[in-house]
Design a protein around this motif. Structure first.
Motif, short mmCIF file in Angstrom:
data_model
loop_
_atom_site.label_atom_id
_atom_site.label_comp_id
_atom_site.label_asym_id
_atom_site.label_seq_id
_atom_site.Cartn_x
_atom_site.Cartn_y
_atom_site.Cartn_z
N TYR A 83 37.74 45.71 41.10
CA TYR A 83 36.90 45.31 42.22
C TYR A 83 37.18 43.84 42.53
O TYR A 83 37.03 42.97 41.66
N SER A 84 37.62 43.57 43.75
CA SER A 84 37.86 42.20 44.20
C SER A 84 36.54 41.62 44.72
O SER A 84 36.00 42.09 45.73
N ILE A 85 36.04 40.63 44.02
CA ILE A 85 34.75 40.04 44.39
C ILE A 85 34.85 39.30 45.71
O ILE A 85 33.96 39.39 46.57
N MET A 86 35.93 38.58 45.92
CA MET A 86 36.07 37.78 47.13
C MET A 86 36.28 38.65 48.36
O MET A 86 35.86 38.30 49.47
N GLU A 131 38.05 38.95 39.87
CA GLU A 131 38.15 40.40 39.89
C GLU A 131 37.42 41.00 38.69
O GLU A 131 37.42 40.43 37.60
N MET A 132 36.81 42.14 38.90
CA MET A 132 36.14 42.88 37.84
C MET A 132 36.95 44.13 37.53
O MET A 132 37.30 44.89 38.43
N MET A 157 46.55 42.97 50.45
CA MET A 157 45.51 43.14 49.45
C MET A 157 45.97 42.59 48.11
O MET A 157 46.99 43.00 47.58
N SER A 158 45.23 41.63 47.57
CA SER A 158 45.61 41.05 46.28
C SER A 158 45.32 42.03 45.16
O SER A 158 44.25 42.61 45.09
N GLN A 159 46.31 42.23 44.30
CA GLN A 159 46.16 43.15 43.20
C GLN A 159 46.40 42.45 41.89
O GLN A 159 47.06 41.42 41.81
N ILE A 160 45.88 43.04 40.83
CA ILE A 160 45.99 42.44 39.51
C ILE A 160 47.42 42.43 39.01
O ILE A 160 47.78 41.65 38.14
N ARG A 161 48.26 43.29 39.54
CA ARG A 161 49.64 43.34 39.09
C ARG A 161 50.55 42.41 39.91
O ARG A 161 51.76 42.58 39.93
#
Length: 384
Positions: free
Chosen positions: A152-155, A133-134, A1-5
């Motif tokens: 929220y991951s848009i993709m 991402e939002m 899971m891709s995360q912002i960090r």
């Protein structure tokens, strides 16, 4: 899971994500404008007014329920609408409105069903786009004001709560949010809630979140960060737009009173924050809160909002270089007098969604209509 960090660096957009179109991000970064070079016009009120054509949009699909205090961000060819306060409940649903490239194509609503843990219902939160991402922060909940941080991951159509640290903002709703130099900045807002007896705007400190480390820092607006010794006012229910890496905040509440103040917040390359109250000329809007604002071609456009005893259905334009206001005369399918709605810019159109409609505070109702104000076709006329 891709995360912002994630360790890979991101390229955050240095503006308010729900106000700007994707084409504005294709330009190279603009240089900061020093305050001493921001010349404020003192010209007399203009002898002309502008006209903008309005259209009531009739999308296909299943449109969201009526609401206010929701968020709307633009991602490529879609508007993402999240949460908001309905007539009988506070929402946490997520909808997307597919936006047409050509005039002969249809607008289409779709309700999304994301995976992962879903944020609790809220209104008056902030939502901003960072790539695909939002990021959502705070808002008013069922009983308390919130200070949680979501992605929220848009993709991937996936929600997750972020584990942040540092000196965090207090719980709040109806605050400002902006992205600059890989940091998300939070300013102002209201702490009042059913579970919190303290009412009114929060302090004037700015909070910045590093999007790589998820570490917050608090930035005090001390006298060293003032211009001319002016102390910033705590703001809530105001509008925010970004132009040439300067963040303009208009109207809203100062303490218990609405205002027409125009303030600019600038983040320097070293991460310092400067706030200044600007003066302006022309025909400004009346005092208001809960209005919407967007930026288009170097101008800020303001629609609607609440006054002390009425709701407004008017539109104003501010030249962000000369600081001169002028009135926009709306024609066609006129939007209602409205507050608590959202607005984005897409292909020269200011798209309004939802809010509380009706001039009277007694008879007004929430709605879920979409209106398009075509700013690219503004024509100049001479008043009688």
């Amino acid at each position: 899971m891709s995360q912002i960090r994630a360790t890979s660096p991101r390229s955050p957009r240095p503006c308010f994500g729900d106000n700007l179109s994707p084409t504005q991000y294709s330009k190279p970064p603009l240089h900061l404008i020093p305050f001493e070079e921001l010349q404020l016009s003192r010209s007399a009120a203009l002898d002309s007014t502008n006209q903008a054509r309005c259209t009531k949009v009739e999308p296909n699909g299943c449109r969201p329920s009526s609401r206010t205090g929701h968020s709307a961000v633009l991602h490529e060819q879609q508007m993402l609408v999240f949460a908001g306060e309905g007539d009988s409940a506070i929402n946490n649903d997520l909808h997307t409105l597919l936006l047409p490239i050509d005039d002969d194509e249809d607008y289409v609503w779709e309700k999304l069903l994301p995976e992962g843990y879903i944020p609790c219902p809220r209104f008056g939160h902030s939502a901003i786009l960072n790539g695909d991402e939002m990021i959502v922060f705070g808002g008013g909940g069922l009983l308390n004001t919130l200070d949680d941080l979501w992605l929220y991951s848009i993709m991937e159509n996936y929600w997750e709560i972020l584990e942040d640290a540092g000196e965090r903002p207090s719980p709040r709703k109806y605050h400002s949010v902006a992205l600059s130099n890989n940091e998300m900045f939070i300013y102002g807002g209201d702490e009042s809630s059913l579970g919190n007896s303290r009412a009114g705007p929060v302090e004037t400190d700015v909070f910045a979140l590093n999007l790589d480390t998820l570490l917050w820092r608090r930035i005090e607006t001390t006298m060293d960060a003032q211009v001319g010794g002016w102390v910033p006012h705590p703001l809530t229910r105001h509008s925010t737009v970004c132009h040439e890496e300067q963040i303009f905040m208009f109207g809203g509440f100062v303490s218990i009173s609405r205002t027409t103040d125009l303030q600019v917040l600038r983040v320097t390359q070293k991460g310092n924050v400067y706030i200044q109250r600007l003066t302006y000329a022309g025909r400004p809007p009346s005092t208001r809160s809960d209005h919407s604002a967007v930026v288009h071609r170097g101008h800020m456009y303001v629609y609607g909002g609440e006054g002390d005893s009425t709701r407004w259905g008017d539109c104003y334009e501010l030249n962000l270089n000369t600081m001169v206001w002028r009135t926009i005369q709306l024609t066609g399918d006129l939007p209602p007098e409205c507050s608590g709605h959202s607005a984005i810019m897409f292909k020269g159109k200011m798209l309004l969604f939802g809010g509380i409609a009706g001039e009277s505070f007694v008879t007004a109702n929430r709605h879920s209509e979409v209106y398009a104000l075509t700013l690219d076709e503004i024509t100049k006329t001479t008043p009688n």
